[in-house]
Design an enzyme around this catalytic site. Structure first.
Site, short mmCIF file in Angstrom:
data_model
loop_
_atom_site.label_atom_id
_atom_site.label_comp_id
_atom_site.label_asym_id
_atom_site.label_seq_id
_atom_site.Cartn_x
_atom_site.Cartn_y
_atom_site.Cartn_z
N GLY A 1 1.08 -0.76 0.38
CA GLY A 1 0.07 -0.11 -0.03
C GLY A 1 0.98 1.19 -0.10
O GLY A 1 2.28 1.59 0.04
N CYS B 1 6.00 -0.25 7.79
CA CYS B 1 5.78 1.52 6.93
C CYS B 1 6.70 2.00 6.29
O CYS B 1 8.04 1.52 6.59
CB CYS B 1 5.52 2.18 7.76
SG CYS B 1 4.76 3.84 6.79
N LEU B 2 6.56 1.84 4.52
CA LEU B 2 8.10 2.18 3.49
C LEU B 2 8.11 3.54 4.14
O LEU B 2 9.65 4.01 3.44
CB LEU B 2 7.14 2.81 2.19
CG LEU B 2 5.96 1.27 1.20
CD1 LEU B 2 6.08 1.27 0.18
CD2 LEU B 2 7.34 0.09 1.11
N HIS C 1 -3.93 1.39 8.19
CA HIS C 1 -3.30 1.77 8.25
C HIS C 1 -2.70 2.92 7.21
O HIS C 1 -1.83 4.37 7.26
CB HIS C 1 -1.81 1.07 7.14
CG HIS C 1 -0.49 1.34 7.39
ND1 HIS C 1 0.58 0.80 8.07
CD2 HIS C 1 -0.14 1.97 6.83
CE1 HIS C 1 1.63 1.37 7.73
NE2 HIS C 1 1.29 2.18 7.10
N GLU C 2 -3.42 2.46 5.44
CA GLU C 2 -3.07 3.41 4.44
C GLU C 2 -4.25 5.01 4.30
O GLU C 2 -4.05 6.28 4.35
CB GLU C 2 -3.66 2.72 3.19
CG GLU C 2 -2.59 1.75 2.43
CD GLU C 2 -1.39 2.29 2.43
OE1 GLU C 2 -0.93 3.22 2.76
OE2 GLU C 2 -0.35 1.52 3.55
N GLN D 1 3.09 9.67 1.48
CA GLN D 1 4.03 8.48 1.09
C GLN D 1 5.60 9.61 0.16
O GLN D 1 6.29 9.09 -0.18
CB GLN D 1 4.37 7.87 1.86
CG GLN D 1 3.81 6.89 2.74
CD GLN D 1 3.32 5.25 2.48
OE1 GLN D 1 2.25 5.30 2.27
NE2 GLN D 1 4.21 4.66 2.95
N HIS E 1 -2.61 7.34 7.29
CA HIS E 1 -1.39 7.48 6.47
C HIS E 1 -2.72 9.49 5.67
O HIS E 1 -1.90 10.53 6.09
CB HIS E 1 -0.65 7.36 5.25
CG HIS E 1 0.00 6.89 5.80
ND1 HIS E 1 0.89 7.47 5.85
CD2 HIS E 1 0.69 5.04 5.11
CE1 HIS E 1 2.17 6.21 6.18
NE2 HIS E 1 1.70 4.69 5.88
NI NI Z 1 2.87 3.46 5.93
#
Ligand code: NI
Length: 163
Positions: A46, A88-89, A130-131, A51, A134
């Site tokens: 995701g 998380c990226l 999670h997304e 991000q 964000h």
């Molecule tokens: Ni993330």
């Protein structure tokens, strides 16, 4: 299309409440292609617009068969509980166990502006939450007790310095 640079913690945009998506045009469709490319390149499931440095309520995901674009996402229902590792990226994929609901229903708009609802369970439900977080300026580490959050950030900083 293009792979965008991923904004990492503590990037300011990661802590901001995103602006609503209002234009469902070619520019948005192109942006979503870039977001998928960036997500696959980073081997994530995701990716949300903050991000890649954009203060927008938008994410893409492809997780356990659930592949979608979500603009102006909201979690409208949850139930149950799961406790699994999450990463998380934007935090170097350093994993931490986060307790979340087992099931979640997402309401969002697609790239054409059509509203839809989608239910998911397990890992995909975790990705919905999670997304969507964000898009509200919340990171998964914000769900952790202070000491554990500090541990994750310490590991992230250490791994960054090794690169
Ligand atoms: Ni993330």
């Amino acid at each position: 299309m293009a792979i965008r640079k991923i904004t990492e913690y503590p990037g300011e945009v990661l802590g901001k409440i995103g602006q609503p998506v209002t234009k469902f045009d070619q520019e948005l469709a192109d942006l979503c292609v870039d977001m998928f490319d960036t997500m696959y390149d980073a081997e994530g499931v995701g990716l949300a617009a903050p991000q890649i440095g954009l203060n927008l309520r938008l994410f893409v995901m492809d997780c356990e068969g659930t592949k979608l674009i979500a603009a102006n996402p909201e979690i409208i229902a949850t139930d149950g509980e799961q406790s699994s590792p999450e990463g998380c990226l934007s935090v170097g994929k350093v994993p931490a166990v986060v307790v979340r609901p087992m099931n979640a229903t997402l309401r969002a708009q697609d790239e054409k502006g059509e509203w839809f609802e989608r239910e998911a369970s397990g890992y995909a439900a975790r990705a919905f939450m999670h997304e969507t977080d964000h898009c509200n300026g919340t990171l998964f580490i914000d769900h952790l007790p202070k000491l554990r959050r500090e541990m994750i950030l310490k590991r992230f900083k250490k791994e960054k310095n090794w690169k």
